[in-house]
Structures are given as structure tokens and as C-alpha cells.
Design an enzyme around this catalytic site. Sequence first.
Site, PDB file in Angstrom:
ATOM      1  N   ASP A 135      -2.571  -0.570 -22.203  1.00 51.56           N
ATOM      2  CA  ASP A 135      -1.819   0.186 -23.265  1.00 51.56           C
ATOM      3  C   ASP A 135      -1.366   1.583 -22.696  1.00 51.56           C
ATOM      4  OD1 ASP A 135      -2.184   1.176 -26.549  1.00 51.56           O
ATOM      5  OD2 ASP A 135      -0.582   0.292 -25.741  1.00 51.56           O
ATOM      6  N   LYS A 138       4.069   1.868 -19.415  1.00 49.22           N
ATOM      7  CA  LYS A 138       4.251   0.471 -18.985  1.00 49.22           C
ATOM      8  C   LYS A 138       4.690   0.221 -17.521  1.00 49.22           C
ATOM      9  CE  LYS A 138       3.678   1.040 -22.994  1.00 49.22           C
ATOM     10  NZ  LYS A 138       2.366   1.211 -23.605  1.00 49.22           N
ATOM     11  N   ASP A 163      -0.500  -4.696 -23.987  1.00 48.42           N
ATOM     12  CA  ASP A 163       0.423  -4.275 -25.399  1.00 48.42           C
ATOM     13  C   ASP A 163       1.784  -4.090 -24.945  1.00 48.42           C
ATOM     14  OD1 ASP A 163       0.020  -1.433 -27.791  1.00 48.42           O
ATOM     15  OD2 ASP A 163       0.609  -3.607 -28.059  1.00 48.42           O
ATOM     16  N   ASN A 164       2.702  -4.224 -25.952  1.00 41.06           N
ATOM     17  CA  ASN A 164       4.107  -3.706 -25.630  1.00 41.06           C
ATOM     18  C   ASN A 164       4.865  -4.313 -24.822  1.00 41.06           C
ATOM     19  OD1 ASN A 164       2.293  -0.595 -25.763  1.00 41.06           O
ATOM     20  ND2 ASN A 164       3.514  -1.482 -27.732  1.00 41.06           N
ATOM     21  N   GLU A 193       4.066  -1.815 -33.707  1.00 38.21           N
ATOM     22  CA  GLU A 193       3.332  -1.343 -34.763  1.00 38.21           C
ATOM     23  C   GLU A 193       4.270  -0.665 -35.930  1.00 38.21           C
ATOM     24  OE1 GLU A 193       2.968  -0.691 -31.541  1.00 38.21           O
ATOM     25  OE2 GLU A 193       2.317   1.055 -31.124  1.00 38.21           O
TER      26      GLU A 193
HETATM   27  C1  LIG Z   1       1.418   5.266 -23.014  1.00 34.15           C
HETATM   28  C2  LIG Z   1       0.973   5.545 -24.290  1.00 34.15           C
HETATM   29  C3  LIG Z   1      -0.567   5.654 -24.477  1.00 34.15           C
HETATM   30  C4  LIG Z   1      -1.297   6.583 -23.921  1.00 34.15           C
HETATM   31  O1  LIG Z   1      -1.376   6.227 -22.304  1.00 34.15           O
HETATM   32  C5  LIG Z   1      -1.778   7.472 -21.535  1.00 34.15           C
HETATM   33  N1  LIG Z   1      -1.393   7.214 -20.058  1.00 34.15           N
HETATM   34  C6  LIG Z   1      -0.335   6.803 -19.769  1.00 34.15           C
HETATM   35  N2  LIG Z   1      -0.558   6.534 -18.392  1.00 34.15           N
HETATM   36  C7  LIG Z   1      -1.819   6.780 -17.945  1.00 34.15           C
HETATM   37  C8  LIG Z   1      -2.468   6.473 -16.899  1.00 34.15           C
HETATM   38  N3  LIG Z   1      -1.818   6.339 -15.749  1.00 34.15           N
HETATM   39  N4  LIG Z   1      -3.866   6.780 -17.055  1.00 34.15           N
HETATM   40  C9  LIG Z   1      -4.519   7.116 -18.190  1.00 34.15           C
HETATM   41  N5  LIG Z   1      -3.788   7.230 -19.494  1.00 34.15           N
HETATM   42  C10 LIG Z   1      -2.400   7.310 -19.298  1.00 34.15           C
HETATM   43  C11 LIG Z   1      -0.692   8.513 -22.201  1.00 34.15           C
HETATM   44  O2  LIG Z   1      -1.138   9.884 -22.129  1.00 34.15           O
HETATM   45  C12 LIG Z   1      -0.828   8.063 -23.629  1.00 34.15           C
HETATM   46  O3  LIG Z   1      -1.765   8.729 -24.554  1.00 34.15           O
HETATM   47  N6  LIG Z   1       1.750   4.514 -25.115  1.00 34.15           N
HETATM   48  C13 LIG Z   1       3.014   4.263 -25.116  1.00 34.15           C
HETATM   49  O4  LIG Z   1       3.663   5.025 -24.520  1.00 34.15           O
HETATM   50  C14 LIG Z   1       3.394   3.454 -26.169  1.00 34.15           C
HETATM   51  C15 LIG Z   1       4.695   3.492 -26.765  1.00 34.15           C
HETATM   52  C16 LIG Z   1       5.328   2.665 -27.800  1.00 34.15           C
HETATM   53  C17 LIG Z   1       6.837   2.992 -28.134  1.00 34.15           C
HETATM   54  C18 LIG Z   1       7.362   1.694 -28.685  1.00 34.15           C
HETATM   55  C19 LIG Z   1       8.787   2.029 -28.973  1.00 34.15           C
HETATM   56  C20 LIG Z   1       9.405   3.242 -28.881  1.00 34.15           C
HETATM   57  F1  LIG Z   1      10.445   3.386 -29.097  1.00 34.15           F
HETATM   58  C21 LIG Z   1       8.610   4.206 -28.163  1.00 34.15           C
HETATM   59  C22 LIG Z   1       7.359   4.217 -28.000  1.00 34.15           C
HETATM   60  C23 LIG Z   1       4.329   1.692 -28.328  1.00 34.15           C
HETATM   61  C24 LIG Z   1       3.049   1.804 -27.984  1.00 34.15           C
HETATM   62  O5  LIG Z   1       2.343   0.915 -28.391  1.00 34.15           O
HETATM   63  C25 LIG Z   1       2.702   2.355 -26.967  1.00 34.15           C
HETATM   64  O6  LIG Z   1       1.269   2.228 -26.551  1.00 34.15           O
HETATM   65 MG   LIG Z   2       0.624   0.503 -27.256  1.00 35.90          MG
END
Ligand SMILES: C[C@H](C[C@H]1O[C@@H](n2cnc3c(N)ncnc32)[C@H](O)[C@@H]1O)NC(=O)c1cc(-c2ccc(F)cc2)cc(O)c1O
Ligand SMILES: [Mg+2]
Length: 208
Positions: A135, A138, A163-164, A193
Site C-alpha cells: 500500500d 505505486k 491496494d489501489n 475508499e
Molecule cells: C503511498 C501512500 C501510503 C504511505 O506509503 C508511504 N510510503 C511510500 N513509499 C514508501 C516506501 N518505499 N517505504 C515505506 N513507506 C513508503 C508514504 O509515506 C505514505 O504514508 N498511499 C497512497 O499514496 C494512496 C493514494 C491513494 C489515492 C487515490 C486517489 C487519488 F486521487 C489520490 C491518492 C489511495 C490510497 O489507498 C493510497 O494508499
Molecule cells: Mg491505499
Amino acid sequence: TRSTRPQRLLKAVQKNATRGDPQSVISAIDHFCRHSEWAMNIGDEKVVNELNPEKVLELGTYCGYSTVRIARLLPPGARLITLEFNGDYAAIARQVIAWAGLEDKVQLVEGASEDWIPRMKEHFGIETFDLVFLDHWKDRYLPDTKLMEDCGLLRKGTVLLADNVICPGVPDYLQYVRNSLSYKSCYFKSHLEYTKAEDGLEKSVFLG
Ligand SMILES: C[C@H](C[C@H]1O[C@@H](n2cnc3c(N)ncnc32)[C@H](O)[C@@H]1O)NC(=O)c1cc(-c2ccc(F)cc2)cc(O)c1O
Ligand SMILES: [Mg+2]
């Protein structure tokens, strides 16, 4: 300065949820997202199947919503390791997980998936994972899946839950797990969501 969305989410949990009651934390976050703000969690529709996993890895904790959803289902002794590289989000997630009373099942690591996947064995004594929830960014789903294969962290039957896969979408990952002979993949249609936009989860079983 104005508070951030994750800070307001945490306040809503501390105000509306009962300490030690994971379901009340989930309901408080659902209510917060559905009625006051939209946050990038897995929504209340994308139910995590009852896989009864012992060792779970989550990539991308954000505020810990999906962490609580998964960890509350884990049998005693089972462990969930969750990776989050944004320090502000990690700090919020730690408090949300603690408020749910799940800190002894969850290990939150502040760091990048690509740095920590290769260290799972020597640092956490993990042989293989039973369930991985993808998650995070992407464009990291595919490289991190290949990295987990190379590090021997997947066993026959390990479930990858992504997810997504429609919105924002992970086309390269989908193409890989749906065409590779090493995976049996299926798609669970849902919605992004708290919206009407189509989205969904891809469940891929590693065949070894
Ligand atoms: C990516 C994020 C979730 C988190 O992931 C951490 N992260 C990242 N890369 C790494 C790594 N390589 N290692 C560790 N952590 C890491 C980050 O800091 C965020 O806190 N989630 C999303 O962007 C996300 C976006 C949408 C979304 C949907 C429609 C739209 F119009 C706009 C956004 C829906 C969802 O359900 C999501 O989950
Ligand atoms: Mg997500």
C-alpha cells in the site's frame, strides 16, 4: 500553523475511540474519513480476508488504519511488521496503533521498504511472510515484489494483497503478477475508499 490531516485523524481517534478497542479505532477513522475528511486508507469496504497469517508485512503504514484492520485479526503470537518512511506519518501511526492496544502485535519501522526488505531475516529473524499488504508508492509495488522474491521472503502459498490497483493504479505490477507462472492472481473489485470511484485489491498467491 494549521494541523495536518494525520494529526486531526489522531485527535478524532483519541476523542471518539476507546483505548484498547481496535474496532472503535477503525470506526472512528471511518467516520473521520467518511464524514469529515478523505484520507488514503484502505476503506471499510476492502475487507482483509481471514487468512490467519502468523507473519505479516505491510508496506506503507500512513496513519496505521490498515495496520489496525489487519493486526486486530491476528492470532496470539502472530506479528505484523509495517514500514513507513515518512517520520510524521510514522509518529501518528504509532499512537493510533497504541490507542488500539495492538503495540505488542505490531512492529512499526520508520524507513524505506527497499532498505528494510533485505534486512528482514537478520534484523527481525523472519524466514518468510504469510501475507504481504502492498500500500505504498505505486511505482514501488513491482520492484519490491521482485526484491522479496530475491531475498527468499516468499514461500509457497504466501499471499500478496495489493491496494489501489485501479486508482491510482499499478499497471506494471498487475501485468507481472497476472502473467508470471509464479503467481495465481485474482482481483477484488471495490471502490476507492469513501468514494464512488472504482478501485480494487489484487490478491496474488506465490506458487514457489
Ligand atoms: C503511498 C501512500 C501510503 C504511505 O506509503 C508511504 N510510503 C511510500 N513509499 C514508501 C516506501 N518505499 N517505504 C515505506 N513507506 C513508503 C508514504 O509515506 C505514505 O504514508 N498511499 C497512497 O499514496 C494512496 C493514494 C491513494 C489515492 C487515490 C486517489 C487519488 F486521487 C489520490 C491518492 C489511495 C490510497 O489507498 C493510497 O494508499
Ligand atoms: Mg491505499
